[in-house]
Write an enzyme that holds these catalytic residues in place. Sequence first.
Site, PDB file in Angstrom:
ATOM      1  N   HIS A 125      -0.598  -6.638  13.824  1.00  0.00           N
ATOM      2  CA  HIS A 125      -1.746  -6.634  14.740  1.00  0.00           C
ATOM      3  C   HIS A 125      -3.076  -6.437  14.021  1.00  0.00           C
ATOM      4  CE1 HIS A 125       1.239  -5.451  18.186  1.00  0.00           C
ATOM      5  NE2 HIS A 125       1.294  -6.719  17.864  1.00  0.00           N
ATOM      6  N   CYS A 153     -22.362 -11.381  10.461  1.00  0.00           N
ATOM      7  CA  CYS A 153     -21.765 -11.826   9.203  1.00  0.00           C
ATOM      8  C   CYS A 153     -22.815 -11.938   8.100  1.00  0.00           C
ATOM      9  CB  CYS A 153     -21.103 -13.173   9.442  1.00  0.00           C
ATOM     10  SG  CYS A 153     -20.437 -13.943   7.959  1.00  0.00           S
ATOM     11  N   GLU A 221      11.012   9.671  22.703  1.00  0.00           N
ATOM     12  CA  GLU A 221      11.534   9.430  24.050  1.00  0.00           C
ATOM     13  C   GLU A 221      12.452   8.225  24.073  1.00  0.00           C
ATOM     14  OE1 GLU A 221       8.010   8.675  26.268  1.00  0.00           O
ATOM     15  OE2 GLU A 221       7.292  10.752  26.077  1.00  0.00           O
TER      16      GLU A 221
END
Length: 245
Positions: A125, A153, A221
């Site tokens: 990601h 940029c 969990e």
Amino acid sequence: MSAASNRDEQIRLLREKLAQAKSAAVLTGAGISAESGVPTFRGKDGLWKQYQATELATPEAFARNPRLVWEFYNWRREILKPLAPNPGHTALVELEKRIPRFTLITQNIDGLHHAAGSEKVMELHGNIWYVRCTGCGRVTEDRTVPLPERPSCGSCGALLRPHVVWFGEMLDPAILESAYEALQFTQVMLVVGTSGVVQPAASMGLNAKQQGAFVVEINLEATPYTGVYDLSIQGKSGEILPLLL
Ligand code: BJW
Ligand code: ZN
């Protein structure tokens, strides 16, 4: 058998599998960085409980309101800047040294696997410490905190965006291909600290299992894959992973 001794037994079995393995893959999610102080996404204090993902982590949200999205990422960069890897990250550095074909695939954008010393990390990601130009596509590392409200940029002047993958965007095909290639040959796979709901990463453990790997989940969990994988070890990754060495 008590829960504790059952867990000891699971850890013993996994340690044995890893000691024999010629190849292993690890998929990590936000949970591995939780003990470093990085907020997760979906727990009770998770980011997506306080903020709407659709307003902040989609290309549409960025097109609508780049300042708001940059405010969110600047705030996250501020949280992340002082944080350090924890014993879970460090244990994976050691596993990389011990297992001949070792692949670390992460959904995390925090850069903590690199900071810990892991050599080869596939960042599915992206990485929050990199920016990408929406004009010329140039990707650069930039650790300035905070970045301007509307950063531009240095080479073409167009708007910069965080070099991360938002919902509805394609993952980098080259990284995905290397990840799937590793899943084909891996003998053991650990799926650490991920809720297993965001595709395509969520299916990678199952993918490896279908190709013959022994797949183990390590999570605080239960997840949709608990009971599907070969083992589900419940606990903190910063405590369990060092026990595997
Ligand atoms: C601990 C712990 C401790 C806590 N120790 N454990 C197929 C079906 C349905 C939908 C889709 C599909 N294919 C694609 C989609 C759409 C979408 C998707 O999956 N949506 C679902 C949510 C329904 N996927 C995409 O859009 C992806 N793109 C894509 O597939 O392109 C092609 C395509 C597009 C559109 C349609 C079809 C195909 C891109 C996904 C990008 C995800 N981006 C984010 C944000 C990144 C930037 C940022 O950070 O700002 O990535 S979202 C967020 O979730 C982040 C994470 O990497 C990701 C996963 O979260 P993770 O790591 O699992 O964290 P949590 O918080 O969910 O879980 C933490 C876990 O840790 C918990 O289980 C805790 O118990 C545990 N834990 N402490 C051990 N100490
Ligand atoms: Zn540019």
